[in-house]
Design a protein around this motif. Structure first.
Motif, PDB file in Angstrom:
ATOM      1  N   ASP A  37      -2.531  -7.489   3.632  1.00 44.83           N
ATOM      2  CA  ASP A  37      -3.319  -6.781   4.637  1.00 44.83           C
ATOM      3  C   ASP A  37      -2.409  -6.324   5.764  1.00 44.83           C
ATOM      4  O   ASP A  37      -1.767  -7.146   6.434  1.00 44.83           O
ATOM      5  CB  ASP A  37      -4.415  -7.686   5.202  1.00 44.83           C
ATOM      6  N   LEU A  38      -2.334  -5.021   5.957  1.00 42.16           N
ATOM      7  CA  LEU A  38      -1.625  -4.504   7.121  1.00 42.16           C
ATOM      8  C   LEU A  38      -2.530  -4.672   8.333  1.00 42.16           C
ATOM      9  O   LEU A  38      -3.714  -4.305   8.288  1.00 42.16           O
ATOM     10  CB  LEU A  38      -1.261  -3.030   6.922  1.00 42.16           C
ATOM     11  N   PRO A  39      -2.019  -5.214   9.420  1.00 42.67           N
ATOM     12  CA  PRO A  39      -2.879  -5.482  10.580  1.00 42.67           C
ATOM     13  C   PRO A  39      -3.353  -4.192  11.239  1.00 42.67           C
ATOM     14  O   PRO A  39      -2.755  -3.128  11.082  1.00 42.67           O
ATOM     15  CB  PRO A  39      -1.963  -6.274  11.517  1.00 42.67           C
TER      16      PRO A  39
ATOM     17  N   VAL B  90       0.155   4.500   1.739  1.00 42.10           N
ATOM     18  CA  VAL B  90       0.582   4.137   3.086  1.00 42.10           C
ATOM     19  C   VAL B  90       2.036   3.671   3.009  1.00 42.10           C
ATOM     20  O   VAL B  90       2.327   2.648   2.376  1.00 42.10           O
ATOM     21  CB  VAL B  90      -0.282   3.012   3.693  1.00 42.10           C
ATOM     22  N   ALA B  91       2.924   4.416   3.617  1.00 36.34           N
ATOM     23  CA  ALA B  91       4.338   4.041   3.639  1.00 36.34           C
ATOM     24  C   ALA B  91       4.715   3.625   5.052  1.00 36.34           C
ATOM     25  O   ALA B  91       4.236   4.200   6.037  1.00 36.34           O
ATOM     26  CB  ALA B  91       5.210   5.206   3.187  1.00 36.34           C
TER      27      ALA B  91
ATOM     28  N   VAL C 185      -0.218   1.536  -1.372  1.00 37.11           N
ATOM     29  CA  VAL C 185      -1.422   2.319  -1.582  1.00 37.11           C
ATOM     30  C   VAL C 185      -2.613   1.386  -1.361  1.00 37.11           C
ATOM     31  O   VAL C 185      -2.545   0.191  -1.669  1.00 37.11           O
ATOM     32  CB  VAL C 185      -1.455   2.927  -3.004  1.00 37.11           C
ATOM     33  N   GLN C 186      -3.684   1.923  -0.815  1.00 39.31           N
ATOM     34  CA  GLN C 186      -4.851   1.098  -0.498  1.00 39.31           C
ATOM     35  C   GLN C 186      -5.546   0.600  -1.772  1.00 39.31           C
ATOM     36  O   GLN C 186      -5.738   1.360  -2.724  1.00 39.31           O
ATOM     37  CB  GLN C 186      -5.837   1.892   0.354  1.00 39.31           C
TER      38      GLN C 186
ATOM     39  N   ALA D 223      -7.357  -2.403  10.144  1.00 37.52           N
ATOM     40  CA  ALA D 223      -6.576  -3.133   9.145  1.00 37.52           C
ATOM     41  C   ALA D 223      -6.859  -2.538   7.772  1.00 37.52           C
ATOM     42  O   ALA D 223      -7.958  -2.033   7.502  1.00 37.52           O
ATOM     43  CB  ALA D 223      -6.938  -4.608   9.175  1.00 37.52           C
ATOM     44  N   VAL D 224      -5.862  -2.598   6.902  1.00 42.69           N
ATOM     45  CA  VAL D 224      -6.012  -2.008   5.582  1.00 42.69           C
ATOM     46  C   VAL D 224      -5.272  -2.874   4.565  1.00 42.69           C
ATOM     47  O   VAL D 224      -4.191  -3.396   4.844  1.00 42.69           O
ATOM     48  CB  VAL D 224      -5.489  -0.551   5.562  1.00 42.69           C
TER      49      VAL D 224
END
Length: 274
Positions: free
Chosen positions: A208-210, A173-174, A192-193, A128-129
């Motif tokens: 939060d992207l899982p 991150v796209a 972007v992180q 996750a990010v």
């Protein structure tokens, strides 16, 4: 005096063009024989012809050319017209260059058909990010649709992050998903992180992207305009190795120097075994 044929040869134009310019009043013969109707031109008229041809090749209409060579257009107005035309030509050149990149990418895809990557694709877990992102709609997945959308998105994203005092802590991150309006349109997420607190809003969204249990990944080197062969190589590998896609792909920008030909991007496609 020159006959129309001789003048056409000296001016490197066609007789037909000279007759057309005569008919429209753009370049009249210096003399017309009243008995035969033959047209005759003087060497001094070559300078007007050169100006007419140059302005036509710049894309001006015949009326605009006539106004310019007859000095009905002021210096400032002419300068503005030339600047506008230069901008139009630059845009055309850029569009043609982008199209050539796409054609080259498609050709590489065709040439690589039947050559499956062996060591390029890696199956791995994606943690996750947390990302800050902005979104917009593109007409489809074609790089020519995505490029004009995602580049301004990232420019605006970094501007808003700077204004909010938030510093990116990782790569961009796209990712993409079908747009609500349908019709083949997609929602482009430019992220972007970051490590900032979660927030939701029009100005800036932090989420939060899982994690992804399994993703087929491959590294693309070069501008994203030319990503098609790499993306299709990944698709061939997924299909040929007992997997199927199970979610929307992501693109992680590992290296983004000023020269886009030196970019390094990891393509990540969630997959499950079949």
């Amino acid at each position: 005096m020159f006959t129309i044929g001789d003048f056409a040869r000296h001016g490197r134009v066609s007789v037909r063009m000279l007759r057309h310019y005569d008919a429209t009043g753009l370049l009249r013969p210096a003399h017309v024989d009243p008995a035969t109707g033959y047209r005759y031109y003087s060497a001094a008229q070559l300078s007007r012809l050169n100006r007419v041809i140059a302005l036509k090749e710049l894309g001006f209409t015949l009326q605009q050319v006539r106004d310019i060579v007859d000095e009905k257009v002021g210096t400032e107005e002419l300068r503005g017209m030339l600047r506008l035309r230069r901008a139009e030509l630059e845009a055309t050149v850029a569009a043609v260059a982008a199209r050539l990149v796409q054609v080259e990418a498609r050709l590489r895809s065709i040439e690589s058909e039947g050559h499956m990557p062996t060591n390029d694709v890696v199956i791995k877990e994606i943690p996750a990010v947390r990302v800050a992102e902005l979104t917009a709609t593109a007409g489809g997945f074609d790089p020519r649709d995505i490029g004009p959308v995602i580049t301004p998105l990232y420019d605006e994203l970094f501007r808003r992050l700077d204004a909010a005092g938030i510093t990116p802590t990782g790569p961009g991150v796209a990712y993409y998903e079908d747009a609500p309006e349908g019709g083949g349109a997609i929602t482009v997420h430019a992220g972007v992180q970051v490590t900032a607190p979660l927030r939701d809003g029009e100005e800036l969204r932090i989420l939060d992207l899982p994690s992804v249990d399994q993703a087929a990944t491959i590294v693309h080197r070069g501008a994203m305009d030319a990503v098609v062969p790499t993306a299709q190589a990944l698709a061939h590998w997924i299909d040929g190795n007992g997997y199927r896609s199970s979610g929307y792909p992501r693109e992680v920008n590992l290296e983004c120097p000023e020269n886009r030909e030196e970019w390094v991007t990891e393509l990540q496609t969630p997959v499950v075994e079949v």
